[in-house]
Design a protein around this motif. Sequence first.
Motif, PDB file in Angstrom:
ATOM      1  N   SER A 193     -35.292  56.969  38.145  1.00 49.18           N
ATOM      2  CA  SER A 193     -34.408  56.997  37.220  1.00 49.18           C
ATOM      3  C   SER A 193     -33.851  57.611  37.886  1.00 49.18           C
ATOM      4  CB  SER A 193     -35.464  57.633  35.285  1.00 49.18           C
ATOM      5  OG  SER A 193     -35.163  59.007  35.851  1.00 49.18           O
ATOM      6  N   LEU A 194     -34.242  58.389  38.810  1.00 48.21           N
ATOM      7  CA  LEU A 194     -32.522  59.107  38.920  1.00 48.21           C
ATOM      8  C   LEU A 194     -31.629  58.731  40.002  1.00 48.21           C
ATOM      9  CD1 LEU A 194     -34.341  62.877  39.749  1.00 48.21           C
ATOM     10  CD2 LEU A 194     -33.142  62.359  38.160  1.00 48.21           C
ATOM     11  N   ALA A 195     -32.653  57.077  40.257  1.00 47.86           N
ATOM     12  CA  ALA A 195     -32.045  56.295  41.358  1.00 47.86           C
ATOM     13  C   ALA A 195     -31.380  55.409  40.432  1.00 47.86           C
ATOM     14  CB  ALA A 195     -32.672  56.088  42.470  1.00 47.86           C
ATOM     15  N   ALA A 196     -31.268  55.358  39.125  1.00 48.90           N
ATOM     16  CA  ALA A 196     -30.231  54.110  38.156  1.00 48.90           C
ATOM     17  C   ALA A 196     -31.210  53.322  37.953  1.00 48.90           C
ATOM     18  CB  ALA A 196     -29.152  54.167  38.506  1.00 48.90           C
ATOM     19  N   GLN A 197     -32.335  53.671  38.392  1.00 48.46           N
ATOM     20  CA  GLN A 197     -33.058  52.004  38.439  1.00 48.46           C
ATOM     21  C   GLN A 197     -33.824  51.830  36.737  1.00 48.46           C
ATOM     22  OE1 GLN A 197     -36.120  52.389  41.610  1.00 48.46           O
ATOM     23  NE2 GLN A 197     -34.288  51.526  43.089  1.00 48.46           N
ATOM     24  N   TYR A 198     -33.263  52.450  35.741  1.00 48.13           N
ATOM     25  CA  TYR A 198     -33.573  51.809  34.337  1.00 48.13           C
ATOM     26  C   TYR A 198     -32.224  51.391  33.382  1.00 48.13           C
ATOM     27  CZ  TYR A 198     -38.507  53.621  34.592  1.00 48.13           C
ATOM     28  OH  TYR A 198     -39.683  53.753  35.031  1.00 48.13           O
ATOM     29  N   PHE A 199     -32.115  50.668  32.723  1.00 47.84           N
ATOM     30  CA  PHE A 199     -31.570  50.415  31.977  1.00 47.84           C
ATOM     31  C   PHE A 199     -30.484  51.238  30.974  1.00 47.84           C
ATOM     32  CE2 PHE A 199     -32.829  46.132  32.562  1.00 47.84           C
ATOM     33  CZ  PHE A 199     -31.296  45.958  32.854  1.00 47.84           C
ATOM     34  N   HIS A 200     -29.368  50.708  31.996  1.00 51.73           N
ATOM     35  CA  HIS A 200     -28.670  52.669  31.064  1.00 51.73           C
ATOM     36  C   HIS A 200     -26.556  51.931  30.889  1.00 51.73           C
ATOM     37  CE1 HIS A 200     -27.886  52.480  34.954  1.00 51.73           C
ATOM     38  NE2 HIS A 200     -26.362  53.640  35.090  1.00 51.73           N
ATOM     39  N   PHE A 201     -26.215  52.882  29.805  1.00 53.06           N
ATOM     40  CA  PHE A 201     -24.714  53.040  30.471  1.00 53.06           C
ATOM     41  C   PHE A 201     -23.894  53.784  30.415  1.00 53.06           C
ATOM     42  CE2 PHE A 201     -25.775  53.697  25.354  1.00 53.06           C
ATOM     43  CZ  PHE A 201     -24.832  55.275  25.868  1.00 53.06           C
ATOM     44  N   ASP A 202     -23.172  53.527  31.010  1.00 52.79           N
ATOM     45  CA  ASP A 202     -22.789  55.121  31.826  1.00 52.79           C
ATOM     46  C   ASP A 202     -21.872  55.651  30.579  1.00 52.79           C
ATOM     47  OD1 ASP A 202     -23.840  54.841  34.573  1.00 52.79           O
ATOM     48  OD2 ASP A 202     -22.037  53.923  35.785  1.00 52.79           O
ATOM     49  N   MET A 203     -21.427  56.708  30.932  1.00 52.80           N
ATOM     50  CA  MET A 203     -20.767  57.172  29.850  1.00 52.80           C
ATOM     51  C   MET A 203     -19.620  58.499  30.494  1.00 52.80           C
ATOM     52  SD  MET A 203     -18.510  56.822  27.287  1.00 52.80           S
ATOM     53  CE  MET A 203     -19.480  55.000  26.983  1.00 52.80           C
ATOM     54  N   ASP A 204     -19.073  58.577  31.714  1.00 51.31           N
ATOM     55  CA  ASP A 204     -18.332  59.426  32.606  1.00 51.31           C
ATOM     56  C   ASP A 204     -16.685  60.146  31.344  1.00 51.31           C
ATOM     57  OD1 ASP A 204     -20.617  60.235  33.917  1.00 51.31           O
ATOM     58  OD2 ASP A 204     -19.548  59.040  35.759  1.00 51.31           O
ATOM     59  N   ARG A 205     -16.323  58.829  31.092  1.00 47.69           N
ATOM     60  CA  ARG A 205     -15.106  58.436  30.729  1.00 47.69           C
ATOM     61  C   ARG A 205     -14.287  57.599  29.924  1.00 47.69           C
ATOM     62  NH1 ARG A 205     -14.951  62.269  34.362  1.00 47.69           N
ATOM     63  NH2 ARG A 205     -14.221  62.391  36.226  1.00 47.69           N
ATOM     64  N   ILE A 206     -12.923  57.892  29.540  1.00 51.67           N
ATOM     65  CA  ILE A 206     -13.024  57.112  28.290  1.00 51.67           C
ATOM     66  C   ILE A 206     -13.216  55.368  28.485  1.00 51.67           C
ATOM     67  CG2 ILE A 206     -11.506  56.540  26.465  1.00 51.67           C
ATOM     68  CD1 ILE A 206     -10.636  59.535  27.392  1.00 51.67           C
ATOM     69  N   LYS A 207     -12.427  54.775  29.801  1.00 54.10           N
ATOM     70  CA  LYS A 207     -12.249  54.102  29.717  1.00 54.10           C
ATOM     71  C   LYS A 207     -12.423  53.498  31.337  1.00 54.10           C
ATOM     72  CE  LYS A 207     -10.319  49.217  28.735  1.00 54.10           C
ATOM     73  NZ  LYS A 207     -11.564  48.587  28.198  1.00 54.10           N
ATOM     74  N   TRP A 208     -12.754  53.101  31.645  1.00 53.87           N
ATOM     75  CA  TRP A 208     -13.291  52.713  33.929  1.00 53.87           C
ATOM     76  C   TRP A 208     -13.612  51.324  33.857  1.00 53.87           C
ATOM     77  CZ3 TRP A 208     -16.704  54.738  30.403  1.00 53.87           C
ATOM     78  CH2 TRP A 208     -17.978  54.154  30.426  1.00 53.87           C
ATOM     79  N   LEU A 209     -13.527  51.252  35.750  1.00 52.77           N
ATOM     80  CA  LEU A 209     -13.781  49.981  36.090  1.00 52.77           C
ATOM     81  C   LEU A 209     -14.974  50.180  37.532  1.00 52.77           C
ATOM     82  CD1 LEU A 209     -14.022  46.939  35.667  1.00 52.77           C
ATOM     83  CD2 LEU A 209     -12.516  46.666  37.156  1.00 52.77           C
ATOM     84  N   LYS A 210     -16.121  49.341  37.699  1.00 57.74           N
ATOM     85  CA  LYS A 210     -16.371  49.907  38.838  1.00 57.74           C
ATOM     86  C   LYS A 210     -16.331  49.106  39.755  1.00 57.74           C
ATOM     87  CE  LYS A 210     -19.462  53.679  37.939  1.00 57.74           C
ATOM     88  NZ  LYS A 210     -21.310  54.571  38.022  1.00 57.74           N
ATOM     89  N   PHE A 211     -16.341  48.664  40.839  1.00 59.14           N
ATOM     90  CA  PHE A 211     -16.262  48.389  41.922  1.00 59.14           C
ATOM     91  C   PHE A 211     -18.059  48.168  42.807  1.00 59.14           C
ATOM     92  CE2 PHE A 211     -12.250  47.812  40.355  1.00 59.14           C
ATOM     93  CZ  PHE A 211     -11.649  46.509  40.745  1.00 59.14           C
ATOM     94  N   PHE A 212     -18.573  47.560  42.799  1.00 59.81           N
ATOM     95  CA  PHE A 212     -19.726  47.367  43.870  1.00 59.81           C
ATOM     96  C   PHE A 212     -19.543  45.965  44.651  1.00 59.81           C
ATOM     97  CE2 PHE A 212     -21.304  48.468  38.948  1.00 59.81           C
ATOM     98  CZ  PHE A 212     -22.254  49.085  39.509  1.00 59.81           C
TER      99      PHE A 212
END
Length: 344
Positions: A193-212
Amino acid sequence: MSLRHHPIMNTINLAAGGLQYLINGRTPGEAYQSMIRLFCQTSGASNDRLASLVSHIKPPVQLPQARGVAGDFDAATLARITAGIDERGYHVFEQRLSPELCDRLTAFALQAPCSVRAIGEASDRQVERYVPDNPIGVRYDLSTQSVIDNADVQSIMADASIIAVAQSYLRSLPLIDVMTMWWSTACQGQPDSLAAQYFHFDMDRIKWLKFFIYLTDTGPEQGPHCYVEGSHRTGGIPATLLKKGYARLTDEEVRTSYPPDKLIEFTAPRGTILAEDTRGLHKGKHLASGHRLMLQLQFSNSLFGGDYTPTHFTKIVDPGLQAAAQRFPRIFTNYLRLQGTPPG
Ligand SMILES: O=C(O)CCC(=O)C(=O)O
Ligand SMILES: [Fe+2]
């Protein structure tokens, strides 16, 4: 629900925290928690409202031609990509990083200092570098300082195609606010879970876009990034899942909530760039073999939200970044040591 967590209280907290943020650039912890609770209580509508407010305060600006690592986009193409992200929550670019650039970034990632949570240990430890033959943990995070000081990373941060897509999707002049690069390994039998290997949503900001950006070939066994198509939209996560709050979800919970064709696994060759709104449900699949190297850039419409320890460029070595930072300091404000800069 306790009165303290009632939507009205959350709204008041959030408004008070927003004002404080406008004054001193810092988000009170309680206001940030209220933003997360309101997201869950309104199925995302509260973030939409806040984002449109930010768009008015910090509207998009005229940017240079959107040409770079992700492609060369005219206005119509940019609009099409944006509409795709609005609709599905992600876009996989046809153009990839060149093999030479992937080689250089991989070589860098093999000698940079990392922090890793060794199996069975309670806290992270710092290691000199990632040793592929002998991984001691499932995730090795490269030191942020080394990542942002790398010339190739700097040129990607200043890349006109990436910044154009971020601005177009956010409807606001974006800021880069999280830069991460990490190895994922197959050294553990089950997801972490620490390595983000379970489903989740992020919520650090109001709106954002990640580039992987995949820097190693990623097949089904190498922990492909997974996403629930459309779950970033308002109402896109069912109330039964949102009731659990800002939590990790099991595959079973997600599978029973969405049709199978919405569960996307991004297997792709190295160099592939994926833009994604991680307000939707996502995870990194647990690795069955090999390893995966990822470079990630997050662009946000504001720094209101979670607190990160600031890291600043030691030196700007890429001329493209030098020029972009002079012209659009706001985009890089999180990494620049600027005097008297208004909060983002
Ligand atoms: O490792 C992954 O693919 C997922 C990482 C993740 O959850 C994130 O970067 O927000
Ligand atoms: Fe995430």
